[in-house]
Design a protein around this motif. Structure first.
Motif, PDB file in Angstrom:
ATOM      1  N   ILE A 121       5.648  -3.536  40.585  1.00 10.02           N
ATOM      2  CA  ILE A 121       6.164  -4.279  41.702  1.00 10.02           C
ATOM      3  C   ILE A 121       6.108  -5.781  41.002  1.00 10.02           C
ATOM      4  O   ILE A 121       5.041  -6.326  40.646  1.00 10.02           O
ATOM      5  N   PRO A 122       7.084  -6.671  41.047  1.00  7.41           N
ATOM      6  CA  PRO A 122       7.161  -7.990  40.496  1.00  7.41           C
ATOM      7  C   PRO A 122       6.278  -8.698  41.270  1.00  7.41           C
ATOM      8  O   PRO A 122       6.224  -8.756  42.568  1.00  7.41           O
ATOM      9  N   VAL A 173       3.389  -7.035  49.598  1.00  7.30           N
ATOM     10  CA  VAL A 173       3.898  -7.563  51.016  1.00  7.30           C
ATOM     11  C   VAL A 173       5.171  -8.247  50.737  1.00  7.30           C
ATOM     12  O   VAL A 173       6.254  -7.977  51.473  1.00  7.30           O
ATOM     13  N   LYS A 174       5.323  -9.155  49.749  1.00  9.98           N
ATOM     14  CA  LYS A 174       6.481 -10.086  49.426  1.00  9.98           C
ATOM     15  C   LYS A 174       7.562  -9.058  49.059  1.00  9.98           C
ATOM     16  O   LYS A 174       8.962  -8.888  49.233  1.00  9.98           O
ATOM     17  N   GLU A 190      11.493 -10.062  49.077  1.00  6.86           N
ATOM     18  CA  GLU A 190      11.487 -11.546  48.461  1.00  6.86           C
ATOM     19  C   GLU A 190      11.419 -11.315  46.917  1.00  6.86           C
ATOM     20  O   GLU A 190      10.647 -10.478  46.446  1.00  6.86           O
ATOM     21  N   SER A 191      11.972 -12.116  46.360  1.00  8.87           N
ATOM     22  CA  SER A 191      11.927 -12.296  44.804  1.00  8.87           C
ATOM     23  C   SER A 191      10.807 -13.040  44.410  1.00  8.87           C
ATOM     24  O   SER A 191      10.318 -14.128  44.833  1.00  8.87           O
ATOM     25  N   VAL A 192      10.102 -12.059  43.432  1.00  9.69           N
ATOM     26  CA  VAL A 192       8.866 -12.671  43.021  1.00  9.69           C
ATOM     27  C   VAL A 192       8.690 -12.453  41.527  1.00  9.69           C
ATOM     28  O   VAL A 192       8.826 -11.555  41.101  1.00  9.69           O
ATOM     29  N   PRO A 193       8.601 -13.504  40.731  1.00 10.60           N
ATOM     30  CA  PRO A 193       8.490 -13.475  39.356  1.00 10.60           C
ATOM     31  C   PRO A 193       7.091 -12.672  39.038  1.00 10.60           C
ATOM     32  O   PRO A 193       6.329 -12.786  39.769  1.00 10.60           O
TER      33      PRO A 193
END
Length: 154
Positions: free
Chosen positions: A133-134, A139-140, A145-148
Protein backbone atom coordinates in the motif's frame (compact mmCIF):
# COMPACT_ATOMS: atom_id res chain seq x y z
CA UNK A 1 13.79 -15.51 32.74
CA UNK A 2 13.97 -18.39 30.24
CA UNK A 3 10.31 -18.54 29.20
CA UNK A 4 8.82 -15.09 29.69
CA UNK A 5 5.04 -15.04 29.76
CA UNK A 6 3.39 -12.58 27.38
CA UNK A 7 1.22 -10.28 29.43
CA UNK A 8 -1.91 -8.41 28.53
CA UNK A 9 -1.19 -5.40 30.71
CA UNK A 10 -2.96 -2.38 29.33
CA UNK A 11 -1.17 -0.43 26.66
CA UNK A 12 -2.61 1.75 23.93
CA UNK A 13 -3.30 0.07 20.61
CA UNK A 14 -1.82 1.31 17.31
CA UNK A 15 -4.36 0.76 14.53
CA UNK A 16 -3.72 1.22 10.82
CA UNK A 17 -6.62 -0.24 8.86
CA UNK A 18 -10.29 -0.88 9.42
CA UNK A 19 -9.93 0.03 13.12
CA UNK A 20 -8.91 3.63 12.37
CA UNK A 21 -11.38 6.36 13.29
CA UNK A 22 -14.19 6.51 10.76
CA UNK A 23 -13.64 2.97 9.46
CA UNK A 24 -16.10 0.09 9.89
CA UNK A 25 -14.37 -1.84 12.65
CA UNK A 26 -13.71 1.35 14.58
CA UNK A 27 -17.48 1.81 14.89
CA UNK A 28 -17.95 -1.87 15.80
CA UNK A 29 -15.21 -2.12 18.46
CA UNK A 30 -13.51 1.14 19.46
CA UNK A 31 -16.09 3.93 19.19
CA UNK A 32 -17.01 5.12 22.67
CA UNK A 33 -14.30 3.04 24.39
CA UNK A 34 -11.31 5.36 24.12
CA UNK A 35 -10.14 8.14 26.39
CA UNK A 36 -7.73 9.51 23.79
CA UNK A 37 -6.96 8.98 20.09
CA UNK A 38 -3.77 10.31 18.47
CA UNK A 39 -2.29 10.23 14.99
CA UNK A 40 0.86 8.12 14.91
CA UNK A 41 3.37 6.33 12.69
CA UNK A 42 4.99 2.90 12.97
CA UNK A 43 8.52 3.05 11.56
CA UNK A 44 10.22 0.23 9.65
CA UNK A 45 6.97 -1.50 8.71
CA UNK A 46 4.83 -1.36 5.59
CA UNK A 47 1.29 -2.35 4.65
CA UNK A 48 0.14 -4.94 2.15
CA UNK A 49 -3.36 -5.94 1.11
CA UNK A 50 -6.56 -4.44 -0.14
CA UNK A 51 -9.68 -4.07 1.96
CA UNK A 52 -7.91 -5.81 4.83
CA UNK A 53 -4.36 -4.55 5.36
CA UNK A 54 -1.54 -6.23 7.22
CA UNK A 55 1.75 -4.82 8.44
CA UNK A 56 5.10 -6.49 7.86
CA UNK A 57 8.56 -5.35 8.80
CA UNK A 58 10.36 -3.41 6.08
CA UNK A 59 13.23 -1.06 6.94
CA UNK A 60 12.81 2.52 5.81
CA UNK A 61 9.02 2.34 5.40
CA UNK A 62 6.29 3.78 7.63
CA UNK A 63 2.74 2.78 8.49
CA UNK A 64 0.28 5.62 9.11
CA UNK A 65 -2.28 5.06 11.82
CA UNK A 66 -3.65 6.10 15.16
CA UNK A 67 -2.99 5.23 18.77
CA UNK A 68 -6.14 4.35 20.67
CA UNK A 69 -5.97 4.71 24.45
CA UNK A 70 -8.80 2.52 25.75
CA UNK A 71 -10.73 3.30 28.93
CA UNK A 72 -9.23 1.03 31.64
CA UNK A 73 -12.71 -0.09 32.73
CA UNK A 74 -13.42 -1.32 29.20
CA UNK A 75 -9.94 -2.69 28.45
CA UNK A 76 -10.56 -6.43 28.95
CA UNK A 77 -13.62 -6.51 26.72
CA UNK A 78 -12.07 -4.35 24.00
CA UNK A 79 -8.88 -6.46 23.97
CA UNK A 80 -10.96 -9.63 23.67
CA UNK A 81 -12.92 -8.19 20.71
CA UNK A 82 -9.71 -6.95 19.04
CA UNK A 83 -8.02 -10.34 19.45
CA UNK A 84 -11.06 -12.06 18.00
CA UNK A 85 -11.27 -9.68 15.03
CA UNK A 86 -7.56 -10.08 14.30
CA UNK A 87 -7.53 -13.85 14.62
CA UNK A 88 -5.09 -13.71 17.54
CA UNK A 89 -5.23 -16.87 19.66
CA UNK A 90 -2.07 -16.35 21.70
CA UNK A 91 1.68 -15.99 21.49
CA UNK A 92 3.39 -18.62 19.33
CA UNK A 93 0.17 -19.88 17.73
CA UNK A 94 -0.75 -19.88 14.06
CA UNK A 95 -2.46 -16.46 14.14
CA UNK A 96 -3.88 -14.33 11.37
CA UNK A 97 -2.32 -11.34 13.17
CA UNK A 98 0.19 -11.44 16.02
CA UNK A 99 -0.27 -8.93 18.85
CA UNK A 100 3.12 -7.37 19.59
CA UNK A 101 4.42 -4.39 21.53
CA UNK A 102 6.14 -1.85 19.29
CA UNK A 103 7.32 1.74 19.67
CA UNK A 104 5.24 4.18 17.64
CA UNK A 105 5.81 7.87 17.02
CA UNK A 106 2.99 10.27 17.87
CA UNK A 107 2.20 13.37 15.80
CA UNK A 108 4.06 15.57 18.30
CA UNK A 109 7.27 13.54 17.79
CA UNK A 110 7.13 11.71 21.12
CA UNK A 111 7.17 7.91 21.21
CA UNK A 112 5.07 5.39 23.09
CA UNK A 113 4.88 1.63 23.37
CA UNK A 114 1.64 0.22 22.00
CA UNK A 115 0.13 -3.05 20.95
CA UNK A 116 0.18 -3.54 17.20
CA UNK A 117 -1.43 -6.37 15.26
CA UNK A 118 1.19 -7.48 12.74
CA UNK A 119 0.89 -10.03 9.96
CA UNK A 120 0.90 -13.50 11.47
CA UNK A 121 1.90 -16.71 9.73
CA UNK A 122 -1.59 -17.26 8.32
CA UNK A 123 -1.93 -13.78 6.81
CA UNK A 124 1.57 -13.86 5.32
CA UNK A 125 0.58 -17.00 3.38
CA UNK A 126 -2.91 -15.74 2.52
CA UNK A 127 -1.76 -12.34 1.22
CA UNK A 128 1.55 -13.42 -0.31
CA UNK A 129 0.57 -12.00 -3.71
CA UNK A 130 -0.78 -8.64 -2.47
CA UNK A 131 0.79 -5.34 -3.39
CA UNK A 132 2.31 -2.86 -0.97
CA UNK A 133 0.00 0.00 0.00
CA UNK A 134 1.70 3.23 -1.14
CA UNK A 135 2.67 5.55 1.68
CA UNK A 136 1.58 3.03 4.29
CA UNK A 137 -1.77 4.80 4.61
CA UNK A 138 -4.66 2.37 4.27
CA UNK A 139 -7.40 5.01 4.54
CA UNK A 140 -5.98 7.19 1.76
CA UNK A 141 -5.33 4.15 -0.43
CA UNK A 142 -8.92 2.95 0.02
CA UNK A 143 -10.16 6.40 -1.03
CA UNK A 144 -7.95 6.21 -4.13
CA UNK A 145 -5.75 9.11 -3.04
CA UNK A 146 -2.27 9.05 -4.49
CA UNK A 147 0.30 8.74 -1.73
CA UNK A 148 4.05 8.40 -2.30
CA UNK A 149 5.92 5.72 -0.39
CA UNK A 150 7.18 7.03 2.95
CA UNK A 151 10.79 6.24 3.73
CA UNK A 152 13.41 4.86 1.41
CA UNK A 153 12.68 2.79 -1.64
CA UNK A 154 14.05 -0.68 -2.18
Amino acid sequence: MANAVFTTEQKPVFVYGTLRAGQGNYFAILEGTTVQECDAVLDDYTLFGSGVPFAVQRDGRKVVGEVMDVDPELWAGVLHRLDRLEGYRGEGRNNMYDRKVRTVTLADGSTIEAYVYLAGETSRRWFSDCEEIPGGDFVKAERGESVPFLGTSD
